[in-house]
Design a protein around this motif. Structure first.
Motif, PDB file in Angstrom:
ATOM      1  N   GLN A   1       1.101  -1.113   0.139  1.00  0.00           N
ATOM      2  CA  GLN A   1       0.134  -0.009   0.003  1.00  0.00           C
ATOM      3  C   GLN A   1       0.965   1.101  -0.011  1.00  0.00           C
ATOM      4  O   GLN A   1       0.532   2.304   0.454  1.00  0.00           O
TER       5      GLN A   1
ATOM      6  N   THR B   1       2.988   4.499  -1.080  1.00  0.00           N
ATOM      7  CA  THR B   1       3.040   5.713  -1.804  1.00  0.00           C
ATOM      8  C   THR B   1       4.397   6.077  -2.159  1.00  0.00           C
ATOM      9  O   THR B   1       5.267   6.311  -1.276  1.00  0.00           O
TER      10      THR B   1
ATOM     11  N   SER C   1       1.524   4.093 -14.723  1.00  0.00           N
ATOM     12  CA  SER C   1       0.586   3.933 -13.796  1.00  0.00           C
ATOM     13  C   SER C   1      -0.728   2.933 -14.275  1.00  0.00           C
ATOM     14  O   SER C   1      -1.233   2.399 -13.381  1.00  0.00           O
TER      15      SER C   1
ATOM     16  N   SER D   1      -1.919  -0.230 -12.335  1.00  0.00           N
ATOM     17  CA  SER D   1      -3.408  -0.299 -11.659  1.00  0.00           C
ATOM     18  C   SER D   1      -3.840  -1.760 -11.757  1.00  0.00           C
ATOM     19  O   SER D   1      -4.723  -2.133 -10.738  1.00  0.00           O
TER      20      SER D   1
ATOM     21  N   GLN E   1       0.772   3.778  -5.024  1.00  0.00           N
ATOM     22  CA  GLN E   1       0.170   5.094  -5.184  1.00  0.00           C
ATOM     23  C   GLN E   1       1.311   5.906  -5.687  1.00  0.00           C
ATOM     24  O   GLN E   1       2.540   5.745  -5.036  1.00  0.00           O
TER      25      GLN E   1
ATOM     26  N   GLU F   1       2.808   9.760  -6.594  1.00  0.00           N
ATOM     27  CA  GLU F   1       2.397  11.113  -6.495  1.00  0.00           C
ATOM     28  C   GLU F   1       3.625  11.879  -7.169  1.00  0.00           C
ATOM     29  O   GLU F   1       4.749  11.769  -6.911  1.00  0.00           O
TER      30      GLU F   1
END
Length: 314
Positions: free
Chosen positions: A96, A98, A116, A120, A127, A129
């Motif tokens: 999980q 980021t 990305s 997915s 994630q 960013e």
């Protein structure tokens, strides 16, 4: 958790307070109430025996002692972050995590966006960013505020590790109905055309291609200067303008815009796009995985197969 009487959570509060120089903004950033943030500042003042932040006019400024603590606290937090994130086991399918990246819109469009989409499905909990580069991007990597900086070799911090992501050629792009693409785009034709350039950031830093052209003594007739790479197609279609663009981005854009692509008609340097990270994260298995994913995405056959690079001008 306390270490020698100090609640270690207060180090995070101290770092954010020094960064924002505001109790209310620090509270917002840490998702705390303002009274809770004020209490944290009070405990920090009591422990260190110093005001740390003092109100001067309408602004809060750090004391001289607080300024000496900032680099030590930041280094401590970087080491703790490295300890927590470094693991012999990293499972992208269940992680999980980021990842925070600094990358231009060119890299985002050409590499990060397709990556990305793939992640997915393959790593749905991951994630990404991404923020645009700034004059202080290399410093943010040195501070451990971001995981990766993706930038041309000229902009890396020599004090932190960096590795080659890929080498990039540049090409000429223009509207596919522009008559210059009916034949070979010669140097004379290229230099006579109105052009679109790119300058980025508050310092209006010229892109690699534009800066290299000037260094080569080839001064073009600039009709428009954009602030990002991905707006260039909008500025060449339905005009006779030309632009110099990264090959990967040009090929991505040609699938969405009526663009023609042609080779630059003279020798032009290859750009080396680098991956930079903080040395404390050299053994971070998650970051190793992400760097490998970025390399895979940037080396896709449809990007690097030069046999059909310029089909879109036909």
């Amino acid at each position: 958790m306390r270490f020698k009487g100090l609640d270690l959570n207060l180090l995070v509060a101290f770092n954010v307070l020094m960064e924002t120089r505001s109790v209310s903004r620090a509270a917002e950033k840490l998702h705390l109430s303002q009274p809770a943030m004020s209490a944290a500042l009070g405990r920090l003042r009591e422990y260190f025996g110093d005001d740390l932040l003092v109100l001067t006019g309408k602004r809060m400024l750090p004391t001289a002692y607080a300024e000496t603590l900032v680099p030590m606290v930041q280094e401590t937090l970087r080491q703790v972050d490295a300890l927590i994130t470094t693991s012999t086991v990293f499972d992208p399918a269940t992680s999980q995590r980021t990842f925070r990246l600094i990358a231009s819109d060119y890299i985002t469009a050409a590499v990060i966006a397709p990556l990305s989409r793939r992640l997915s499905l393959e790593a749905p909990g991951i994630q990404l960013e991404s923020v645009l580069p700034s004059d202080g991007s290399a410093d943010l990597i040195a501070q451990g505020a971001f995981d990766l900086l993706i930038t041309p070799e000229d902009f890396i911090n020599p004090g932190q590790p960096a590795e080659l992501l890929f080498e990039e050629r540049h090409v000429i792009v223009g509207w596919d109905r522009n008559s210059v693409f009916a034949g070979d785009v010669t140097e004379a034709v290229f230099m006579a055309a109105g052009q679109v350039g790119v300058q980025m950031g508050n310092q209006r830093t010229s892109a690699f291609a534009d800066r290299t052209m000037e260094q080569m003594g080839r001064f073009r007739r600039m009709e428009v200067t954009a602030s990002s790479f991905t707006v260039v197609p909008w500025l060449v279609i339905e005009t006779n303008r030309l632009a110099v663009m990264h090959e990967r981005l040009a090929r991505r854009m040609a699938t969405m815009f009526p663009l023609a692509i042609a080779p630059i008609p003279f020798d032009f340097p290859i750009m080396r796009e680098m991956l930079q990270f903080n040395r404390t994260r050299s053994n971070d298995e998650g970051l190793k995985w992400l760097r490998n994913q970025l390399r895979q995405e940037s080396a896709l056959p449809e990007i690097n197969n030069h046999s059909d690079t310029f089909q879109s001008k036909q």
